[in-house]
Design an enzyme around this catalytic site. Structure first.
Site, short mmCIF file in Angstrom:
data_model
loop_
_atom_site.label_atom_id
_atom_site.label_comp_id
_atom_site.label_asym_id
_atom_site.label_seq_id
_atom_site.Cartn_x
_atom_site.Cartn_y
_atom_site.Cartn_z
N HIS A 73 -30.19 1.06 -1.16
CA HIS A 73 -29.93 2.05 -2.21
C HIS A 73 -29.74 3.48 -1.68
CE1 HIS A 73 -31.06 -1.11 -4.95
NE2 HIS A 73 -30.95 -0.31 -5.99
N SER B 30 -33.41 -0.25 -15.39
CA SER B 30 -33.99 -0.48 -14.07
C SER B 30 -35.45 -0.92 -14.10
CB SER B 30 -33.87 0.83 -13.29
OG SER B 30 -34.80 0.89 -12.27
C1 MIC Z 1 -30.40 -0.12 -10.75
O1 MIC Z 1 -29.43 -0.86 -10.68
O2 MIC Z 1 -30.65 0.60 -11.74
C2 MIC Z 1 -31.34 -0.07 -9.58
C3 MIC Z 1 -31.20 1.22 -8.92
O3 MIC Z 1 -31.00 -1.08 -8.68
C4 MIC Z 1 -32.75 -0.28 -10.14
C5 MIC Z 1 -33.82 -0.13 -9.17
C6 MIC Z 1 -34.16 1.29 -8.87
O4 MIC Z 1 -34.17 2.13 -9.76
O5 MIC Z 1 -34.47 1.56 -7.71
C7 MIC Z 1 -32.94 -1.60 -10.86
O6 MIC Z 1 -32.00 -2.13 -11.37
O7 MIC Z 1 -34.09 -2.06 -10.98
FE1 SF4 Z 2 -27.70 -1.69 -6.18
FE2 SF4 Z 2 -28.76 -1.85 -8.62
FE3 SF4 Z 2 -26.17 -1.28 -8.27
FE4 SF4 Z 2 -27.05 -3.68 -7.75
S1 SF4 Z 2 -27.04 -2.68 -9.74
S2 SF4 Z 2 -25.66 -2.49 -6.48
S3 SF4 Z 2 -29.07 -3.28 -6.92
S4 SF4 Z 2 -27.91 -0.04 -7.66
#
Ligand code: MIC
Ligand code: SF4
Length: 766
Positions: free
Chosen positions: A107, A655
Site C-alpha cells: 500500500h 476498509s
Molecule cells: C482499501 O482498499 O480501502 C484498503 C486500503 O486496502 C483498506 C485497508 C487499509 O485501509 O489499509 C481495506 O480495504 O481494508
Molecule cells: Fe490495495 Fe485495497 Fe486497492 Fe486492493 S482495494 S489494490 S488492497 S488499496
C-alpha cells in the site's frame, strides 16, 4: 521449499502441504457433526465454517444470531494495517505468532513515474516502516513479502489460499481468496492479533446468500460484470453479515482468477466473504501456480469442498436469499461515480453521462488493483490493445497499468502483453496498490477540478484515488477500461460504435479473447519472500521515540463503572460516511503506525449535518465557532469533554482500517450511534472499547441536535441483546429518551469494561 522457524508455526513462501493434510483430515468428521446437528444437507460455507469451529459439537450454528469461535488457518496483513496490528501484537508479550502469518508491502508505494523509479522512491521514503515490519516479522515468526512482490490478495491467491481453508486478512478485500474456495475474511488488526496470539476468531455466524449462475460469459461480459451486477442488486449494504456463495453450471465456466475478482468485490456489498466451490477450474489454477499436491489432496475430499447436490437443486431451502444470474444475458457494466452500486450497462452510460452532466472527456484510465490484475485480466486488456495497435490507434486518455504481483508482471512481460499495452501508450506502474488507495501523484488537474476517470478497481468513494473529491470515478472491467482509454470519452459506446483515429481510421473493437492461464506456465519473477529469523533473540525491534511514523501504544483506560453523562455531539454524519471519510488514506498512509499523528485526520472527509458548508468541520458548542473536526476533537479532549459521533446508514463502509475506530477512541469518543453499521467497522469499534450503538428506531437520528448533551445510562446492566437507553438533553431544557441496540456478546462487554480487547489479552498474559 518452505522454510521453518525454530519456534512457532511453519511460515514459508507457500502453504505447506502438511497444513492442508491435517485440515482435510478433520473435514469428514466435522461435516458429519454439522449434518447431524443441523439435520439437513449443507452449503459449502457451512462446511468450511464447521471444519474450523473451535468445537464442532458445541459451536453456535444459528445464522445471524450466535457468536461463534473459529480457528483460521492463517493470517495475512498488508503494510498499511500491519503496523497497528503488530504494535498491538507486541504489547501482548508473546514470543511468536500462533498461526502462520505474513506481511505484504503493497500500500505504501506511490505511483508517480513508473514501476522501477516508484519502487526505489518508496523503499527510501518508507525505510523506517519497512524496517519495523521486517524486524517484527523476523522476530515473531512472520513471513515478510518485500515491496514490489505484489498486492497482498494476489500473492495470497498465488501462494497461500487453498480450497476449504479459512483465513483472516487485515484488509477488506481479503475475500479475494474465495475464488479458490477459501473462507477469507477481512478484519481489523485487533481481530488478527487475537488469532496470532492463539485465541479463536469470534464472529457472528454469517447469514447465507446464494448466487445461482447459469449460462456462459460471452462477448464483452467479464467476471467483473457479474459482481457489478450483484452490487447493483444487493447495494452496498445488502451483503452485510452474510457469506455470498456462488454455485450452479455458470460458476463452472468462470476461471479461478475471475472468481477471485467476484469474491474480492463482495467487500463492496458488505459481505463477510464470498465463495466459489472447488472444481476443475480451481485445480487448474493450483497446478499452474505449482501446487499440484494441494490439488490432489483437494480431489480426495472434493465432495466436502462444494455444496451438497440437494442445495444446488433447491437453493431456496438452504440460503437466506437466492439471486439468479444468467451469464448469457450479462452485459458489460460501468458503475459510479462515488459508489460501487450505481450500475449501468455500457449501452446506458452515454445517456446517463449526458443527463447527469458527468464530464465526457476521460482524464485517466487505470487497469489493475487486487481486484483485476490477473494473467487473464491483462490478457483481455492486451487483446483490445492489440486491435488498436494493428489499426495504428493510441489511447486518447492516459492509461496506467498496475500488475497484481511480481509473478503476473514477469509473466505478462515474457508473453508480450505488456508490450501490447505499452504500444498504445500505457505506463506500467509498480506491483502495488498505487492509485487505488490515493497513492497517486497526479499533476494534470487542480484540487476541486471536476473530471472523469475510469478504472478496473473496486472502490470509487470521493477522493479515493487522487485525493480530489471532485473526481468522478467509474469502475468497469480491465478491457472496458482500455476501450474507454482508447476513445477517451464516456459517451462512446465501444461495444456498438467504432473508434475513430485522428486520421479518420475506424475500428469497431471485437470482444476480447485471452487465455485464462499462461500456456508456458507462470514466470515467478524475483522472489520477494523473506523468512523469519531462525533465532529470534538476535532480532531487535526498535521504535524511535521521536519518530513521526511509528509510536508504541499506550493502553486505553478501562471503563470507570459510571454511566456516561453530558457527552457532546462532535458531529452527525449525513449520508455516506465510509472509512475513507473517517480516516482517509493517500498522504495519511504515512502515519498508519502513529496513533497521535494519524488522529489529525479524524473525520476530515465527513459531511457533518451541523456544518454542511465545510466538509470535515464541526461546531464548537462552547462558542459556536466552526473548526476542523480533528481540531475540535483535540480541544474537547484537552478540556476533558467526552463526546459521541452520530452516523447514518452503513456507517464505516469500506476498509478494514482500525484507525477509523482507534482515532475516535483516542480522541475522546465514548460511543458512535448510527442508523446502521458496516460489519468490520462495528467489530473494530467494539475491539477498541467504544460503544457501537444503533438507533432502535432509525428516525431517532433526526432528534439529535448540535448542542445536545447525551447521557448513556444503565451501563452496569449492559447485556447481550439488551437495548441501551440514551437520554438526549436539548439546550431548550427538553429531554427525550430513546433506545439503542447493539451486537455485543458477553465477551465484547468484557472488552468494553476493560477498555479494549487488547487490555483483556494483556491481563490474561500477565
Ligand atoms: C482499501 O482498499 O480501502 C484498503 C486500503 O486496502 C483498506 C485497508 C487499509 O485501509 O489499509 C481495506 O480495504 O481494508
Ligand atoms: Fe490495495 Fe485495497 Fe486497492 Fe486492493 S482495494 S489494490 S488492497 S488499496
Amino acid at each position: 521449499m518452505a522454510e521453518t522457524t525454530s519456534i512457532g508455526p511453519q511460515v514459508g513462501p507457500t502453504t505447506p502441504v502438511e497444513l492442508v493434510e491435517s485440515l482435510y483430515a478433520r473435514y469428514p468428521a466435522a461435516v458429519g457433526v454439522a449434518k447431524r446437528r443441523i439435520g439437513r444437507p449443507l452449503t459449502l460455507a457451512e462446511k468450511v465454517l464447521i471444519a474450523h469451529a473451535d468445537d464442532p459439537e458445541t459451536v453456535g450454528l444459528e445464522r445471524g444470531v450466535d457468536y461463534s469461535d473459529y480457528r483460521p488457518d492463517r493470517v495475512a496483513m498488508q503494510d498499511a494495517t500491519a503496523q497497528m496490528a503488530l504494535l498491538q501484537f507486541i504489547t501482548a508479550g508473546l514470543p511468536t505468532v500462533a498461526v502462520p502469518s505474513t506481511v505484504h508491502c503493497d500500500h505504501l508505494i506511490q505511483a508517480r513515474v513508473g514501476a522501477d523509479t516508484d519502487l526505489e522512491t518508496a523503499i527510501d521514503a518508507n525505510a523506517e516502516v519497512y524496517d519495523f515490519l521486517r524486524s517484527v516479522s523476523a522476530k515473531y515468526g512472520i513471513g515478510f513479502w518485500k515491496p514490489g512482490s505484489g498486492i497482498i490478495h494476489q500473492v495470497v491467491l498465488e501462494q497461500y489460499a487453498f480450497p476449504g481453508a479459512m483465513m483472516l486478512g487485515t484488509d477488506s478485500h481479503t475475500p479475494n481468496a474465495g475464488g479458490l474456495a477459501t473462507v477469507a475474511i477481512g478484519v481489523g488488526g485487533a481481530d488478527a492479533v487475537d488469532v496470532m496470539a492463539g485465541w479463536p476468531f469470534n464472529t457472528r455466524v454469517p447469514k447465507l446468500i446464494g448466487v445461482h449462475l447459469t449460462g456462459n460469459l460471452s462477448g464483452w461480459a467479464a467476471a467483473k460484470d457479474v459482481i457489478l451486477k450483484v452490487a447493483g442488486i444487493l447495494t452496498v449494504k445488502g451483503g452485510t453479515g452474510a457469506i455470498v456463495e456462488y454455485f450452479g453450471p455458470g460458476a463452472a465456466t468462470i476461471s479461478a482468477t475471475g472468481r477471485a475478482t467476484i469474491c474480492n468485490m463482495g467487500a463492496e456489498i458488505g459481505a463477510t466473504c464470498s465463495l466459489f466451490p472447488y472444481d476443475e477450474q480451481t485445480a487448474r489454477y493450483l497446478k499452474a501456480t505449482r501446487r499440484e499436491e494441494i490439488a490432489d489432496l483437494a480431489d480426495g475430499i472434493a465432495e466436502h469442498l462444494r455444496c451438497d447436490p440437494e442445495v444446488e437443486a433447491d437453493p431456496e431451502e438452504y440460503f437466506d436469499r437466492v439471486i439468479d444470474i444468467d451469464l448469457d444475458e450479462l452485459q458489460p457494466h460501468l458503475v459510479g461515480p462515488h459508489t460501487p452500486d450505481l450500475d449501468r450497462p455500457i449501452s446506458d452510460v452515454k445517456q446517463a453521462a449526458i443527463e447527469e452532466g458527468y464530464p465526457l472527456d476521460i482524464s485517466y484510465a487505470l487497469v489493475g488493483s487486487c481486484t483485476n490484475s490477473s494473467y487473464e485480466d491483462i490478457g483481455r486488456a492486451a487483446h483490445v490493445a492489440r486491435q488498436a495497435k494493428a489499426a495504428g490507434l493510441k489511447v486518447k486518455a492516459p492509461l496506467l497499468i498496475t500488475p497484481g504481483s511480481e509473478q503476473v508482471r514477469a509473466t505478462i512481460e515474457r508473453d508480450g502483453l505488456l508490450d501490447d499495452l505499452e504500444a498504445i501508450g500505457a505506463t506500467v506502474l509498480a506491483n502495488a496498490c498505487g492509485p487505488c488507495i490515493g497513492q497517486w501523484k497526479r499533476d494534470d488537474i487542480d484540487k476541486g477540478e471536476v473530471n472523469t476517470i475510469v478504472s478496473s478497481f473496486n472502490r470509487n468513494f470521493p477522493a479515493r484515488n487522487d485525493g480530489n473529491a471532485a473526481t468522478l470515478s467509474f469502475i468497469g472491467s480491465p478491457e472496458t477500461t482500455v476501450a474507454f482509454a482508447l476513445s477517451g470519452r464516456l459517451d462512446h459506446d465501444f461495444v456498438r460504435e467504432p473508434l475513430v483515429g485522428d486520421d479518420g481510421t475506424k475500428l469497431l473493437l471485437a470482444p476480447p479473447v485471452a487465455d485464462q492461464l499462461p500456456s508456458k506456465g507462470f514466470d515467478p519473477g524475483k522472489s520477494g519472500f523473506v523468512a523469519p529469523a531462525d533465532d529470534p533473540s538476535t532480532v531487535t525491534v526498535a521504535v524511535n521515540p521521536d519518530s513521526e511514523r511509528l509510536e508504541l501504544l499506550e493502553p486505553f483506560p478501562a471503563w470507570d463503572g459510571n454511566d456516561y453523562r453530558g457527552l457532546r455531539v462532535l458531529m452527525k454524519a449525513v449520508g455516506k460516511c465510509t472509512t475513507d471519510h473517517i480516516s482517509p488514506a493517500g498522504p495519511w498512509l504515512r502515519f498508519r503506525g502513529h496513533l497521535t499523528n494519524i488522529s489529525k485526520n479524524l473525520f476530515i472527509g465527513a459531511n457533518n449535518a451541523f456544518a454542511l458548508d465545510a466538509p470535515g468541520s464541526g461546531v464548537d458548542v462552547r462558542d459556536g465557532s466552526v473548526k476542523p473536526l480533528p481540531e475540535l476533537a483535540s480541544e474537547y479532549k484537552k478540556a476533558g469533554i467526552a463526546w459521541v459521533a452520530i452516523g447514518d446508514e452503513n456507517y464505516g463502509e469500506g476498509s478494514s482500517r482500525e484507525h477509523a475506530a482507534m482515532e475516535p477512541r483516542f480522541m475522546g469518543a465514548r460511543a458512535i450511534i448510527v442508523r446502521s453499521f458496516a460489519r468490520i467497522h462495528e467489530a473494530n469499534l467494539k475491539k477498541q472499547g467504544v460503544l457501537a450503538l444503533s438507533f432502535k428506531n432509525p428516525d431517532d437520528y433526526e432528534r439529535i441536535r448540535v448542542d445536545d448533551e447525551i447521557d448513556i445510562v444503565g451501563l452496569v446492566d449492559l447485556a447481550p441483546g439488551k437495548p441501551v437507553t440514551v437520554v438526549i438533553r436539548h439546550s431548550n431544557g427538553k429531554t427525550e429518551q430513546i433506545e439503542t441496540v447493539h451486537t455485543m456478546s458477553e465477551e465484547h462487554i468484557h472488552w468494553f469494561r476493560a477498555g479494549s480487547a487488547l487490555n483483556v489479552l494483556r491481563a490474561e498474559r500477565s
